[in-house]
Design an enzyme around this catalytic site. Structure first.
Site, PDB file in Angstrom:
ATOM      1  N   ILE A   1     -49.020 -45.664   3.204  1.00  0.00           N
ATOM      2  CA  ILE A   1     -47.392 -46.011   3.607  1.00  0.00           C
ATOM      3  C   ILE A   1     -46.996 -46.388   3.619  1.00  0.00           C
ATOM      4  O   ILE A   1     -46.956 -46.470   4.998  1.00  0.00           O
ATOM      5  CB  ILE A   1     -47.477 -44.366   4.427  1.00  0.00           C
ATOM      6  N   CYS A   2     -45.157 -45.930   3.591  1.00  0.00           N
ATOM      7  CA  CYS A   2     -44.550 -45.751   3.973  1.00  0.00           C
ATOM      8  C   CYS A   2     -43.357 -44.899   3.768  1.00  0.00           C
ATOM      9  O   CYS A   2     -43.417 -43.827   3.137  1.00  0.00           O
ATOM     10  CB  CYS A   2     -43.957 -47.623   3.881  1.00  0.00           C
ATOM     11  N   ARG A   3     -41.980 -45.268   3.495  1.00  0.00           N
ATOM     12  CA  ARG A   3     -40.617 -44.609   3.558  1.00  0.00           C
ATOM     13  C   ARG A   3     -40.765 -44.278   1.724  1.00  0.00           C
ATOM     14  O   ARG A   3     -40.640 -42.859   0.791  1.00  0.00           O
ATOM     15  CB  ARG A   3     -39.668 -44.542   3.846  1.00  0.00           C
TER      16      ARG A   3
ATOM     17  N   MET B   1     -43.062 -41.753   1.437  1.00  0.00           N
ATOM     18  CA  MET B   1     -42.728 -40.256   2.088  1.00  0.00           C
ATOM     19  C   MET B   1     -41.892 -39.590   1.003  1.00  0.00           C
ATOM     20  O   MET B   1     -42.195 -38.528   0.862  1.00  0.00           O
ATOM     21  CB  MET B   1     -42.049 -40.341   3.178  1.00  0.00           C
TER      22      MET B   1
END
Ligand code: FAD
Length: 570
Positions: free
Chosen positions: A533-535, A561
């Site tokens: 996961i990242c932004r 996200m």
């Protein structure tokens, strides 16, 4: 040239004088100087800009005359086309190749013979027989007179407001006027925006659980959030049940039992093809309720053509019959009918549903198939990705992210559809993708597309290239992806910085910032899938590459996200 010698003395009658009809008439004249062309229109105007009507309501297009793109005189003078306004075609007699016409003002009926007949009667606004639907103050936005009536009502003030003025004696006491718009498609939303600009408190009631039905819900969600922040109060998942007058104003009652007071109501419940003439003449009607035509816009009667909102056409991606009420296809189809009548072999390629809507400075656009449609068709040979590329180079002032969803074939990479929402550059990206889609392009072609670039316009890797690169990474196995709504029991690995987690974190996720990943690989399991996961997906992709090359089983969570928020996942 052979094509320029086709000057047969054909007599062509065209029913409907706006998008499809007018473009057919003008094209036919350019191809055949000798044709006798008669265009009949039951309304007062031909070739007017119905797409501009919501903006006339809002005062953006101030003068009504600006909407009249070409007048009956233009057609007569420039094109030698006989135009009859206030003239309704009421019956087709195919056996005698005759059409019965009625002067709407005098009631006088006449007959006109034809060699070829072109039907472009458009669509009718859906107007269910609900209690109170004919009350004063309830309008639709379809024609110039409709827009005029709305403006007059707004400028005059509703009877209720006029009473308040007299009682209070000064304008400042006037409460903000209330509008209820029924229907969250193009016309409803555009009109709602324009009423907000005019100072109305606007409530929009929509039966579906989302706005703009062709969009997938997570992309529509971005629009819903945005218009909500700009003053449109949304009542989704609720159908209108009826209208009544109370205290001098209108009330809109919904199926859920809500009541919304209104000084004006706009009905924008969608449209259905106007097939009245075609049905009565025994022309084939398709399964979606539109006039059935072939690729040359010919109906089941070889001397009768039909174009525009009234016809069913094949969807370019899915091959399904579809109804598409858009100006571009109507104009192209009118032109194709003219070509065919003039002996040219033109064909309609099918519709891609390429659309855009502008709202409060932002735009939402889409082309091709949505994921909803692919799921409905049981198609599982597709993959999707989300990206949030900047509208232009990030270092040049004013760059804005463009949330974009791209759908493509798993088996061969063919582009299937795309949707985008943003403040800048949405139109050119979806237009480029629309052209690519029509050419049968794959995501590998998008990787290679050579597009305009200077920092204020785009990026050296334009969002269109970027979409191709991300999608190709997925199909080549360089970036296996997983989606938030299909997570298994893999380990969640968040590679964002600690300060980002303070704003929003993912419960249960292991946190290793990307910069520390190589030195902390030993903390990660080799026997479990790792979902990164990242932004927005970029750093997760880098991390996935590190992990894969070190023997881990890793996947990037597509769109990071930002797509989690869009998908409404807690
Ligand atoms: P129309 O352009 O509707 O023309 C049909 C004409 O036929 C009408 O004037 C009607 O009076 C006449 N007619 C019908 N029956 C008869 C008869 N029996 N005898 C004589 N005349 C008859 N599309 C976009 O792509 N982008 C947009 O932004 C957009 N915005 C829109 C906004 C509004 C408010 C509306 C109403 C439509 C909008 N559209 C938009 C849709 C687009 O305008 C239509 O898809 C397009 O005009 C269809 O062309 P047509 O020739 O089939 O029908």
């Amino acid at each position: 040239m052979e094509a320029n010698r086709n000057n047969a003395k054909t007599k062509v009658v065209i029913v409907g004088g706006v998008a499809g009809g007018a473009s057919c008439a003008a094209r036919l004249r350019r191809l055949n100087e000798n044709a006798e062309i008669i265009m009949v229109e039951k309304g007062p105007y031909v070739s007017y800009a119905n797409c501009g009507l919501p903006y006339h309501v809002g005062g953006v297009i101030e003068k009504e005359s600006s909407l009249l793109v070409a007048t009956a005189d233009t057609f007569r003078g420039m094109f030698n086309i006989e135009v009859r306004t206030h003239c309704e075609a009421v019956r087709i007699l195919p056996d005698t190749r005759t059409v019965e016409l009625r002067n709407v003002l005098t009631g006088e009926v006449s007959q006109e013979s034809y060699d070829k007949l072109v039907l472009s009667p458009g669509a009718q606004s859906v107007r269910p027989p609900l209690p109170g639907i004919d009350l004063p103050g309830i309008f639709q936005v379809r024609t110039v007179p409709d827009a005029r009536a709305i403006r007059e009502w707004v400028e005059r003030g509703s009877p209720f407001l006029a009473g308040m003025d007299r009682y209070c004696g000064f304008q400042a006491s006037r409460p903000k006027t209330r509008a209820v718009v029924i229907g969250g498609g193009f016309i409803g939303l555009e009109t709602a925006e324009n009423l907000v600009h005019r100072g109305f408190e606007v409530t929009l009631v929509e039966m579906l659980d989302q706005l703009l039905a062709p969009l997938d819900p997570e992309m529509a969600g971005i629009v819903e959030d945005y218009v909500g922040r700009h003053g449109i109060r949304l009542a989704l998942n609720d159908g209108v049940a009826g209208f009544q007058q109370a205290n001098g104003a209108l009330e809109v009652m919904t199926k859920s039992g809500q009541t919304y007071p209104a000084d004006i109501v706009i009905l924008a419940l969608g449209v259905r093809p106007d097939t009245t003439l075609a049905r009565a003449a025994g022309l084939e009607i398709g399964q979606r309720g539109g006039i059935r035509v072939d690729e040359q816009m010919r109906t089941s009667n070889p001397d009768i053509f039909a174009v525009g909102d009234a016809v069913e056409v094949k969807d370019f991606v899915t091959g399904e019959w579809s109804l598409i009420a858009l100006a571009g296809p109507a104009n192209r189809q009118g032109r194709i009918a003219a070509d065919v009548i003039a002996g040219r072999p033109s064909r309609f390629r099918g519709t891609q549903g390429t659309s855009i809507i502008g709202l409060f400075g932002a735009a939402a656009a889409w082309v091709g198939a949505s994921e909803k449609t692919l799921k409905r068709l049981g198609d599982d040979d597709y993959e999707k990705t989300y990206l949030f590329a900047n509208s232009h180079a990030g270092y040049y002032p004013g760059a804005k992210p463009i949330p974009m969803k791209v759908l493509f074939r798993k088996s061969d990479g063919r582009l299937l559809g795309a949707q985008a929402v943003g403040m800048d550059g949405v139109d050119k990206r979806i237009s480029a993708l629309a052209m690519a889609l029509q050419m049968g392009a794959t995501i590998y072609d998008l990787e290679e597309a050579e597009l305009c670039y200077a920092p204020q316009f785009g990026s050296a890797k334009d969002p269109v290239n970027f979409a191709g690169m991300v999608a190709a990474d997925i199909l080549r196995g360089d970036m296996p992806v997983v989606h938030w709504d299909a997570l298994g029991d893999g380990l969640l690995l968040d590679v964002r910085e600690a300060f980002e987690l303070a704003v929003e974190s993912v419960p249960g996720a292991t946190h290793i910032p990307l910069g520390q990943l190589r030195s902390r690989l030993g903390e990660l399991p080799r026997d479990r899938e790792i979902c990164v996961i990242c932004r927005s997906g970029g750093r997760a992709y880098y991390a996935t590459r590190v992990l894969l090359q070190n023997g881990y089983n890793a996947r990037t969570i597509a769109g990071g996200m930002l797509s989690k928020v869009a998908l409404g996942i807690e």
